[in-house]
Enzyme design. Structure first.
Site, short mmCIF file in Angstrom:
data_model
loop_
_atom_site.label_atom_id
_atom_site.label_comp_id
_atom_site.label_asym_id
_atom_site.label_seq_id
_atom_site.Cartn_x
_atom_site.Cartn_y
_atom_site.Cartn_z
N CYS A 109 -3.46 -53.23 18.31
CA CYS A 109 -3.06 -52.57 19.56
C CYS A 109 -2.91 -53.64 20.62
O CYS A 109 -3.85 -54.40 20.88
CB CYS A 109 -4.13 -51.57 19.96
SG CYS A 109 -3.98 -50.94 21.64
N CYS A 113 0.69 -50.60 26.79
CA CYS A 113 1.55 -49.41 26.90
C CYS A 113 0.90 -48.31 27.72
O CYS A 113 1.60 -47.48 28.29
CB CYS A 113 1.89 -48.88 25.53
SG CYS A 113 1.99 -50.11 24.25
N THR A 200 -8.59 -48.35 26.64
CA THR A 200 -7.92 -49.40 25.88
C THR A 200 -7.66 -50.62 26.75
O THR A 200 -7.11 -50.51 27.84
CB THR A 200 -6.57 -48.84 25.35
OG1 THR A 200 -6.86 -47.79 24.44
CG2 THR A 200 -5.75 -49.91 24.66
N GLU A 266 -11.94 -51.28 23.40
CA GLU A 266 -12.00 -50.16 24.30
C GLU A 266 -13.33 -50.22 25.04
O GLU A 266 -14.29 -50.81 24.54
CB GLU A 266 -11.92 -48.81 23.56
CG GLU A 266 -10.57 -48.53 22.91
CD GLU A 266 -10.37 -49.26 21.60
OE1 GLU A 266 -11.37 -49.63 20.95
OE2 GLU A 266 -9.21 -49.49 21.21
N HIS A 301 2.87 -41.43 25.97
CA HIS A 301 2.01 -42.20 25.05
C HIS A 301 2.15 -41.68 23.61
O HIS A 301 1.99 -42.45 22.66
CB HIS A 301 0.56 -42.20 25.51
CG HIS A 301 -0.15 -43.44 25.07
ND1 HIS A 301 0.33 -44.71 25.32
CD2 HIS A 301 -1.27 -43.62 24.34
CE1 HIS A 301 -0.48 -45.61 24.78
NE2 HIS A 301 -1.46 -44.97 24.17
N TYR A 305 3.32 -44.20 20.21
CA TYR A 305 2.72 -44.39 18.90
C TYR A 305 3.76 -44.46 17.79
O TYR A 305 3.49 -45.00 16.71
CB TYR A 305 1.72 -43.25 18.61
CG TYR A 305 0.37 -43.45 19.28
CD1 TYR A 305 0.27 -44.07 20.52
CD2 TYR A 305 -0.79 -43.00 18.68
CE1 TYR A 305 -0.96 -44.25 21.12
CE2 TYR A 305 -2.03 -43.18 19.29
CZ TYR A 305 -2.11 -43.80 20.50
OH TYR A 305 -3.32 -43.97 21.10
N CYS A 308 4.38 -48.48 17.99
CA CYS A 308 3.31 -49.44 17.67
C CYS A 308 2.69 -49.19 16.31
O CYS A 308 2.42 -50.14 15.56
CB CYS A 308 2.25 -49.46 18.77
SG CYS A 308 1.08 -48.10 18.71
N GLU A 456 -7.78 -44.12 16.30
CA GLU A 456 -6.94 -44.09 17.50
C GLU A 456 -5.67 -43.29 17.24
O GLU A 456 -5.17 -42.59 18.11
CB GLU A 456 -6.59 -45.50 17.98
CG GLU A 456 -6.02 -45.42 19.38
CD GLU A 456 -5.50 -46.71 19.93
OE1 GLU A 456 -5.43 -47.69 19.20
OE2 GLU A 456 -5.13 -46.71 21.11
FE1 SF4 Z 1 -2.10 -49.69 21.78
FE2 SF4 Z 1 -0.13 -48.43 20.56
FE3 SF4 Z 1 -1.30 -47.35 22.72
FE4 SF4 Z 1 0.31 -49.52 22.90
S1 SF4 Z 1 0.90 -47.43 22.25
S2 SF4 Z 1 -1.63 -49.22 23.91
S3 SF4 Z 1 -0.22 -50.61 21.03
S4 SF4 Z 1 -2.22 -47.73 20.70
FE FE Z 2 -3.78 -45.79 22.45
#
Ligand code: SF4
Ligand code: FE
Length: 498
Positions: A109, A113, A200, A266, A301, A305, A308, A456
């Protein structure tokens, strides 16, 4: 235009970013001890390197990658895309592509983001709040955004309250601080108290953007608050969470860590009577808009995902394929089929991320919002697919993933030769390389990397039930019923006697 402009823009490098974090004196703890300098801490350092990758990509020699990692801002200046307000559906698509690249690059991660999604959700929602109620939030938001863009900052998006008794609304908790709330208001500032869980990238952030955790109701005005404060603000306490296998960063050689370069972290972020200047407040008591803000931030968000996690999935597929090669089973038809299944699952996540981006629409603020139904379908898939991918990777790798001796056993003259001899796979591949790939799979499915890849994926950006609520709300069920009625020849008028 995004922010107000007027300040000179910078495009920082990863090293600039790391330097900017030094000497801040955050009140941060890990395993009961004060963290003196997060950048140099063996457990936090890899996490900060992941964020640094978001800066370095903006300076990539590859123009395609540079184009993904940067965006145009007013006055022809170039900013890091992680501070950009999406201006088209194409921007939303680029976001997903960028996140996949970074997921694959770091296998972790990269944390930037959450704040990006908060900026975009607030940009849209403050505009709407002002248009309805005549509040001054959007201009404040734009000034804050201009600051973030000009300084190329990392923002932490702080939404998840600790929530105490899940059966009780915010104002009905035994302890009123279990949802973050305003405890004092003056003409020029507010004072807030509470805590946000699972934050995060907390120690690698410059700014914290706080939002409410749920749609609030009249009578809950003190909880309907959104604002931004520097991570150095007085009264903030960061308590870093444990991760499975985190002690390997303290006590073991890099080879035993699986992915020693990059990681995530985190923290429980406590707001102990933190003073927030009114200029940094973006919602204050307007309960009707708290739900909109939550839904949009969560939507962005949940879209994220799709990028990422697919990027990390690429790494896991690659590791599983290497393990099969090194084990000498790559030619077996069931092995090839399992790899195909992993690819299919991973691309399903990515497809959902792309789909909700392509279907993005312009809002009254000029910023683009993803298709919320598809973004929630994306995240619902993410709550399941990485777990199946992890199972397949462990299946392909074999039991060694969980019983592998340490790199220290290689260094010990009494055991080194034994390990090299008896853990050998196919001829031509060093035993040590076979061990490394097993460690990477262990890391991603059982170790530190699994924190970001599995739980997560389940709970980040909202647990599965939260997406199902939005899916139920967003889907045009009445239209579907109408279509079915029409084809079935169901008329609305009953026959006499029917
Ligand atoms: Fe982390 Fe993925 Fe959230 Fe970006 S979108 S902060 S990489 S979990
Ligand atoms: Fe996250």
């Amino acid at each position: 235009m995004d922010g107000d402009g007027g300040t000179s823009m910078v495009l920082r490098t990863g090293n600039d970013y790391i330097d900017s974090l030094r000497g801040r004196g955050l009140t941060a703890y890990y395993r009961g001890e004060r963290v003196a300098e997060p950048v140099d801490h063996p457990v936090i350092g890899p996490s900060i390197r992941s964020v640094a990758a978001t800066y370095d990509l903006a300076h990539s020699p590859d123009p395609g990658l540079r184009g993904l990692a940067t965006a145009g801002a007013p006055g022809g200046v170039t900013i890091n895309r992680f501070t950009h307000i999406h201006r088209s559906a194409e921007d939303l698509v680029r976001k997903i592509k960028l996140q996949r690249v970074l997921g694959r690059l770091t296998g972790a991660c990269f944390q930037r983001c959450v704040g990006w999604d908060a900026l975009n959700a607030l940009y849209i929602t403050t505009h709407e709040t002002d248009a309805t109620l005549g509040t001054p939030y959007h201009e404040r938001m734009r000034r804050f955004l201009a600051h973030v863009q000009a300084e190329d900052l990392v923002c932490q998006g702080a939404m998840t309250d600790v929530k105490g008794d899940r059966g009780a609304r915010p104002g009905r908790q035994e302890d009123p601080d279990l949802y973050l709330r305003v405890v004092r208001r003056t003409a020029d500032h507010i004072v807030v108290k509470g805590a946000k869980a699972h934050q995060t990238g907390a120690l690698g952030s410059h700014e914290i953007i706080v939002m409410p955790t749920l749609a609030l109701e009249p009578g809950e005005e003190d909880y309907a608050v959104s604002f931004a404060i520097p991570s150095t603000a007085k009264g903030l306490v960061f308590i870093v969470g444990r991760q499975s296998g985190d002690l390997r960063c303290l006590y073991d050689p890099p080879m035993d860590q699986g992915n020693a370069r990059f990681g995530g972290h985190e923290a429980l972020t406590v707001f102990d009577n933190v003073e927030v200047p009114m200029e940094r407040v973006f919602l204050l008591g307007e309960v009707a808009f708290s739900g909109k803000l939550v839904e949009r931030f969560a939507g962005f968000h949940r879209q994220s995902y799709g990028g990422c996690k697919a990027g990390v999935g690429d790494v896991l597929i690659g590791a599983a394929a290497l393990a099969a090669d090194y084990n000498g089973v790559a030619g077996a038809s069931h092995v090839r089929d399992k790899l195909v299944e992993m690819i299919h699952l991973n691309e399903t996540i990515y497809s959902c991320g792309l789909a909700c981006s392509h279907e993005g629409r312009e809002t009254a603020s000029g910023a683009y919002l993803i298709d919320l139904l598809l973004a929630n379908v994306c995240k619902q898939n993410v709550t399941r697919i990485p777990y199946e991918m992890a199972r397949l990777a462990q299946d392909l790798a074999g039991g060694l993933v969980s019983t592998l001796p340490s790199a220290r056993d290689l260094d010990n003259p009494e055991t080194g030769e034994l390990v090299l001899k008896y853990l050998k796979g196919v001829p031509g591949v060093a035993t040590e390389d076979r061990m490394r790939v097993m460690r990477l799979i262990e890391h991603l499915t059982l170790g530190r990397g699994a924190v970001g890849y599995l739980p997560e994926s389940l709970h980040g950006a909202g647990s599965p039930q939260a997406q199902r609520l939005v899916i139920g709300r967003q889907a045009p069920l009445e239209e579907y019923k109408r279509a079915a009625r029409e084809l079935a020849g169901i008329s609305s008028r009953p026959r006499s006697g029917g």
